[in-house]
Enzyme design. Structure first.
Site, PDB file in Angstrom:
ATOM      1  N   ASN A 237       0.807  -1.226   0.000  1.00  0.00           N
ATOM      2  CA  ASN A 237       0.000   0.000   0.000  1.00  0.00           C
ATOM      3  C   ASN A 237       0.840   1.278   0.000  1.00  0.00           C
ATOM      4  O   ASN A 237       0.396   2.309  -0.494  1.00  0.00           O
ATOM      5  CB  ASN A 237      -0.917  -0.029   1.234  1.00  0.00           C
ATOM      6  CG  ASN A 237      -1.506   1.321   1.536  1.00  0.00           C
ATOM      7  OD1 ASN A 237      -2.454   1.760   0.891  1.00  0.00           O
ATOM      8  ND2 ASN A 237      -0.951   2.009   2.540  1.00  0.00           N
TER       9      ASN A 237
ATOM     10  N   TYR B 264       3.758   9.189 -11.613  1.00  0.00           N
ATOM     11  CA  TYR B 264       2.948   8.422 -10.657  1.00  0.00           C
ATOM     12  C   TYR B 264       2.072   7.388 -11.386  1.00  0.00           C
ATOM     13  O   TYR B 264       2.074   6.201 -11.044  1.00  0.00           O
ATOM     14  CB  TYR B 264       2.077   9.403  -9.859  1.00  0.00           C
ATOM     15  CG  TYR B 264       1.054   8.761  -8.967  1.00  0.00           C
ATOM     16  CD1 TYR B 264       1.426   8.175  -7.766  1.00  0.00           C
ATOM     17  CD2 TYR B 264      -0.288   8.735  -9.318  1.00  0.00           C
ATOM     18  CE1 TYR B 264       0.488   7.580  -6.932  1.00  0.00           C
ATOM     19  CE2 TYR B 264      -1.238   8.153  -8.496  1.00  0.00           C
ATOM     20  CZ  TYR B 264      -0.846   7.575  -7.307  1.00  0.00           C
ATOM     21  OH  TYR B 264      -1.775   6.990  -6.485  1.00  0.00           O
TER      22      TYR B 264
HETATM   23  N1  LIG Z   1      -6.079   8.618  -1.466  1.00  0.00           N
HETATM   24  C1  LIG Z   1      -6.378   8.413  -2.735  1.00  0.00           C
HETATM   25  O1  LIG Z   1      -7.324   9.015  -3.274  1.00  0.00           O
HETATM   26  C2  LIG Z   1      -5.605   7.433  -3.560  1.00  0.00           C
HETATM   27  C3  LIG Z   1      -5.944   7.300  -4.911  1.00  0.00           C
HETATM   28  C4  LIG Z   1      -5.247   6.390  -5.684  1.00  0.00           C
HETATM   29  C5  LIG Z   1      -4.239   5.622  -5.126  1.00  0.00           C
HETATM   30  N2  LIG Z   1      -3.919   5.780  -3.822  1.00  0.00           N
HETATM   31  C6  LIG Z   1      -2.831   4.950  -3.293  1.00  0.00           C
HETATM   32  O2  LIG Z   1      -3.197   4.416  -2.043  1.00  0.00           O
HETATM   33  C7  LIG Z   1      -2.024   4.230  -1.237  1.00  0.00           C
HETATM   34  C8  LIG Z   1      -2.235   4.878   0.124  1.00  0.00           C
HETATM   35  O3  LIG Z   1      -2.545   6.239  -0.098  1.00  0.00           O
HETATM   36  P1  LIG Z   1      -3.059   7.228   1.057  1.00  0.00           P
HETATM   37  O4  LIG Z   1      -3.965   8.197   0.375  1.00  0.00           O
HETATM   38  O5  LIG Z   1      -3.531   6.477   2.243  1.00  0.00           O
HETATM   39  O6  LIG Z   1      -1.676   7.984   1.358  1.00  0.00           O
HETATM   40  P2  LIG Z   1      -1.125   8.683   2.699  1.00  0.00           P
HETATM   41  O7  LIG Z   1      -0.074   9.627   2.216  1.00  0.00           O
HETATM   42  O8  LIG Z   1      -2.249   9.216   3.504  1.00  0.00           O
HETATM   43  O9  LIG Z   1      -0.442   7.478   3.479  1.00  0.00           O
HETATM   44  C9  LIG Z   1       0.643   6.791   2.893  1.00  0.00           C
HETATM   45  C10 LIG Z   1       1.362   5.978   3.951  1.00  0.00           C
HETATM   46  O10 LIG Z   1       2.463   5.339   3.297  1.00  0.00           O
HETATM   47  C11 LIG Z   1       3.665   5.632   3.999  1.00  0.00           C
HETATM   48  N3  LIG Z   1       4.780   5.658   3.049  1.00  0.00           N
HETATM   49  C12 LIG Z   1       4.957   6.483   1.995  1.00  0.00           C
HETATM   50  N4  LIG Z   1       6.125   6.209   1.378  1.00  0.00           N
HETATM   51  C13 LIG Z   1       6.695   5.187   2.065  1.00  0.00           C
HETATM   52  C14 LIG Z   1       7.906   4.469   1.915  1.00  0.00           C
HETATM   53  N5  LIG Z   1       8.806   4.775   0.962  1.00  0.00           N
HETATM   54  N6  LIG Z   1       8.162   3.462   2.762  1.00  0.00           N
HETATM   55  C15 LIG Z   1       7.292   3.152   3.753  1.00  0.00           C
HETATM   56  N7  LIG Z   1       6.138   3.815   3.965  1.00  0.00           N
HETATM   57  C16 LIG Z   1       5.842   4.826   3.118  1.00  0.00           C
HETATM   58  C17 LIG Z   1       3.433   6.983   4.661  1.00  0.00           C
HETATM   59  O11 LIG Z   1       4.293   7.210   5.766  1.00  0.00           O
HETATM   60  C18 LIG Z   1       1.956   6.849   5.066  1.00  0.00           C
HETATM   61  O12 LIG Z   1       1.806   6.209   6.317  1.00  0.00           O
HETATM   62  C19 LIG Z   1      -0.863   4.831  -2.035  1.00  0.00           C
HETATM   63  O13 LIG Z   1      -0.173   3.809  -2.711  1.00  0.00           O
HETATM   64  C20 LIG Z   1      -1.554   5.734  -3.036  1.00  0.00           C
HETATM   65  O14 LIG Z   1      -0.805   5.926  -4.216  1.00  0.00           O
HETATM   66  C21 LIG Z   1      -4.568   6.669  -3.023  1.00  0.00           C
END
Ligand SMILES: NC(=O)c1ccc[n+]([C@@H]2O[C@H](COP(=O)([O-])OP(=O)(O)OC[C@H]3O[C@@H](n4cnc5c(N)ncnc54)[C@H](O)[C@@H]3O)[C@@H](O)[C@H]2O)c1
Length: 266
Positions: free
Chosen positions: A104, A169
């Site tokens: 994730n 991305y």
């Molecule tokens: N929120 C959205 O609308 C959305 C849409 C499409 C995809 N996503 C994907 O869902 C996933 C989670 O997104 P989110 O919105 O919860 O993001 P967020 O930024 O709220 O949380 C991301 C988490 O990942 C951790 N993280 C980031 N880079 C890291 C690394 N190199 N090593 C270890 N931990 C790391 C951060 O510390 C954080 O706890 C991501 O892969 C994101 O691309 C989210």
């Protein structure tokens, strides 16, 4: 209920997960990852949170413990094989062999295509795509030994629809979808399924960090583009992941389960 290997299953939420199954959730400290941790714990898994920001993981740790499950928090940058190796050893020692992996962790920067530097391109590829690759390589041996495993990758609707100013991305997330399909074919005979969930517009810090890409604001975007007329919540994604991590999903592999309020249907 007892399965063919004699494991006792838990039927909470109508979704069965083996008791004592150990799940690694990368980026599990907050946002979508934290909700996934809670849903997997509710379904009977012990949880290893692998996150590079361990300071924000306190509340999810309390939630998992309140559900009666064990939890370990490992400080991991998913682009570092050394961090992953150390976390794999800690997780096995504290919780046992790993049966579920949710890739994730991700970063979602926004930039004009012509301004993306080599360094930034490498950073996004290293975390979003190579991180998925590295974490999976580190833990899959446990699944092969157990003849059972569930890998769920969090991709993105941007890989399905395109997303301007997020070319790097979207390209990594397209890679995650291709990774899912290719690995699914390779490990299906070993009892391991590999699927992906592409979220869209889920209200987290990650989304807030790119909020200015919506000229009419988030509500305006919702009104125009999301048929169910609301933003996604982390729990929407966690529900789908919990299903794909469960016993019940054993005949589903290589698939993309879009959780997006109907924004993209394909
Ligand atoms: N929120 C959205 O609308 C959305 C849409 C499409 C995809 N996503 C994907 O869902 C996933 C989670 O997104 P989110 O919105 O919860 O993001 P967020 O930024 O709220 O949380 C991301 C988490 O990942 C951790 N993280 C980031 N880079 C890291 C690394 N190199 N090593 C270890 N931990 C790391 C951060 O510390 C954080 O706890 C991501 O892969 C994101 O691309 C989210």
């Amino acid at each position: 209920m007892t399965d063919s290997n004699g494991a006792v299953a838990n039927t909470s939420n109508g979704v069965e997960t083996r008791r004592n199954k150990v799940a690694v959730v990368t980026g599990g400290g907050k946002g979508i990852g934290a909700a996934i941790c809670k849903f997997l714990a509710r379904n009977g898994a012990d949880i290893a949170i692998w996150d590079w920001n361990v300071d924000e993981a306190g509340s999810v740790v309390e939630d998992i413990q309140a559900l009666g499950r064990k939890v370990v928090v490992c400080k991991v940058d998913v682009s570092s094989r050394a961090d992953i190796q150390a976390a794999t050893e800690t997780t096995r020692a504290e919780l046992g062999p790993i049966g579920i992996l949710v890739n994730n962790a991700g970063v979602s920067p926004e930039q004009d295509f012509v301004d993306i530097t080599d360094e930034e391109l490498d950073r996004v590829i290293d975390i979003n795509l190579k991180g998925t690759f590295y974490c999976t390589q580190a833990v899959i041996e446990d699944m092969i030994n157990a003849k059972w495993g569930r890998i769920v990758n969090i991709s993105s609707s941007s890989a399905q629809t395109g997303a301007k100013r997020m070319v790097h991305y979207a390209a990594t997330k397209g890679g995650v979808i291709a990774f899912t399909k290719a690995l699914a074919q390779e490990v299906a005979p070993l009892g391991i399924t590999v699927n992906n969930v592409p979220p869209s517009t889920v209200y987290t810090d990650g989304l807030k960090s790119v909020e200015d890409r919506f000229p009419d604001g988030l509500q305006g975007y919702v009104d125009k583009t999301i048929p169910v007329k609301r933003l996604g919540q982390p729990e929407d994604i966690a529900n789908a992941v919990a299903f794909l991590a469960s016993e019940a999903s054993g005949f589903i592999t290589g698939q993309t389960l879009s959780v997006n309020g109907g924004r993209f249907m394909g």
